[in-house]
Design a protein around this motif. Sequence first.
Motif, PDB file in Angstrom:
ATOM      1  N   ALA A  48       0.839  -1.205   0.000  1.00 32.70           N
ATOM      2  CA  ALA A  48       0.000   0.000   0.000  1.00 32.70           C
ATOM      3  C   ALA A  48       0.871   1.251   0.000  1.00 32.70           C
ATOM      4  CB  ALA A  48      -0.936  -0.007   1.206  1.00 32.70           C
ATOM      5  N   SER A  49       1.965   1.221   0.738  1.00 31.18           N
ATOM      6  CA  SER A  49       2.888   2.364   0.770  1.00 31.18           C
ATOM      7  C   SER A  49       3.514   2.599  -0.603  1.00 31.18           C
ATOM      8  CB  SER A  49       3.973   2.120   1.822  1.00 31.18           C
ATOM      9  OG  SER A  49       4.918   3.154   1.803  1.00 31.18           O
ATOM     10  N   ARG A  50       3.999   1.520  -1.241  1.00 25.27           N
ATOM     11  CA  ARG A  50       4.620   1.657  -2.577  1.00 25.27           C
ATOM     12  C   ARG A  50       3.637   2.193  -3.608  1.00 25.27           C
ATOM     13  NH1 ARG A  50       6.780  -3.329  -1.406  1.00 25.27           N
ATOM     14  NH2 ARG A  50       5.377  -4.368  -2.867  1.00 25.27           N
ATOM     15  N   VAL A  51       2.421   1.668  -3.611  1.00 24.39           N
ATOM     16  CA  VAL A  51       1.408   2.108  -4.578  1.00 24.39           C
ATOM     17  C   VAL A  51       1.072   3.581  -4.349  1.00 24.39           C
ATOM     18  CG1 VAL A  51      -1.010   1.818  -5.278  1.00 24.39           C
ATOM     19  CG2 VAL A  51       0.458  -0.186  -4.964  1.00 24.39           C
ATOM     20  N   THR A  52       0.919   3.975  -3.093  1.00 24.90           N
ATOM     21  CA  THR A  52       0.617   5.374  -2.771  1.00 24.90           C
ATOM     22  C   THR A  52       1.751   6.283  -3.222  1.00 24.90           C
ATOM     23  OG1 THR A  52      -0.743   4.725  -0.882  1.00 24.90           O
ATOM     24  CG2 THR A  52       0.050   6.997  -0.918  1.00 24.90           C
ATOM     25  N   ARG A  53       2.993   5.889  -2.936  1.00 24.15           N
ATOM     26  CA  ARG A  53       4.144   6.717  -3.323  1.00 24.15           C
ATOM     27  C   ARG A  53       4.254   6.849  -4.841  1.00 24.15           C
ATOM     28  NH1 ARG A  53       7.581   3.314   0.097  1.00 24.15           N
ATOM     29  NH2 ARG A  53       8.969   3.238  -1.684  1.00 24.15           N
ATOM     30  N   LYS A  54       4.025   5.759  -5.572  1.00 29.20           N
ATOM     31  CA  LYS A  54       4.077   5.830  -7.041  1.00 29.20           C
ATOM     32  C   LYS A  54       2.993   6.763  -7.577  1.00 29.20           C
ATOM     33  CE  LYS A  54       6.373   1.547  -8.154  1.00 29.20           C
ATOM     34  NZ  LYS A  54       6.399   0.388  -9.027  1.00 29.20           N
ATOM     35  N   HIS A  55       1.811   6.685  -7.010  1.00 28.79           N
ATOM     36  CA  HIS A  55       0.724   7.570  -7.435  1.00 28.79           C
ATOM     37  C   HIS A  55       1.084   9.028  -7.155  1.00 28.79           C
ATOM     38  CE1 HIS A  55      -3.213   9.271  -8.077  1.00 28.79           C
ATOM     39  NE2 HIS A  55      -3.151   9.799  -6.875  1.00 28.79           N
ATOM     40  N   LEU A  56       1.606   9.304  -5.970  1.00 31.08           N
ATOM     41  CA  LEU A  56       1.947  10.682  -5.609  1.00 31.08           C
ATOM     42  C   LEU A  56       3.075  11.226  -6.487  1.00 31.08           C
ATOM     43  CD1 LEU A  56       1.677  10.424  -1.741  1.00 31.08           C
ATOM     44  CD2 LEU A  56       0.070  11.540  -3.318  1.00 31.08           C
ATOM     45  N   ALA A  57       4.036  10.390  -6.849  1.00 33.28           N
ATOM     46  CA  ALA A  57       5.111  10.823  -7.746  1.00 33.28           C
ATOM     47  C   ALA A  57       4.530  11.214  -9.100  1.00 33.28           C
ATOM     48  CB  ALA A  57       6.152   9.723  -7.908  1.00 33.28           C
ATOM     49  N   ARG A  58       3.596  10.422  -9.593  1.00 34.26           N
ATOM     50  CA  ARG A  58       2.945  10.717 -10.883  1.00 34.26           C
ATOM     51  C   ARG A  58       2.148  12.020 -10.799  1.00 34.26           C
ATOM     52  NH1 ARG A  58       1.212   5.956 -11.596  1.00 34.26           N
ATOM     53  NH2 ARG A  58      -0.818   6.213 -10.657  1.00 34.26           N
TER      54      ARG A  58
END
Length: 117
Positions: A48-58
Amino acid sequence: MILDPQGAVCGVSTAYLDKLRQGGYTWYLMRMFIRPKARKTIGLPALASRVTRKHLARVSDDTQNGAKGTAVINENPGLWKKGMHRHYVKAGWNFQGKRQDGQEIWICPFEGEWAAD
């Protein structure tokens, strides 16, 4: 939202833009809550942390909001253990110290950004 295999909400991950006192840079301050039963699913919090971070980077790239990456302020003393620190470091997080109340501050710069001291 984090869904269980049956499609029911078992957690949430949220973030907002703010500046940390250390360095004064803008970060997405991220929070996560996962129901206790779902926390036992191996790897779910990290995923969940990785998915959230990837979304926020985008999102950050799209809006050019100047965010350097994500940050968390760990309120849960269970996350302050050395074993948890190893998990954070392995996932790319950098320990920034503790607040006066003992809560830990961690940052995870977006790819290509540098880690603030």
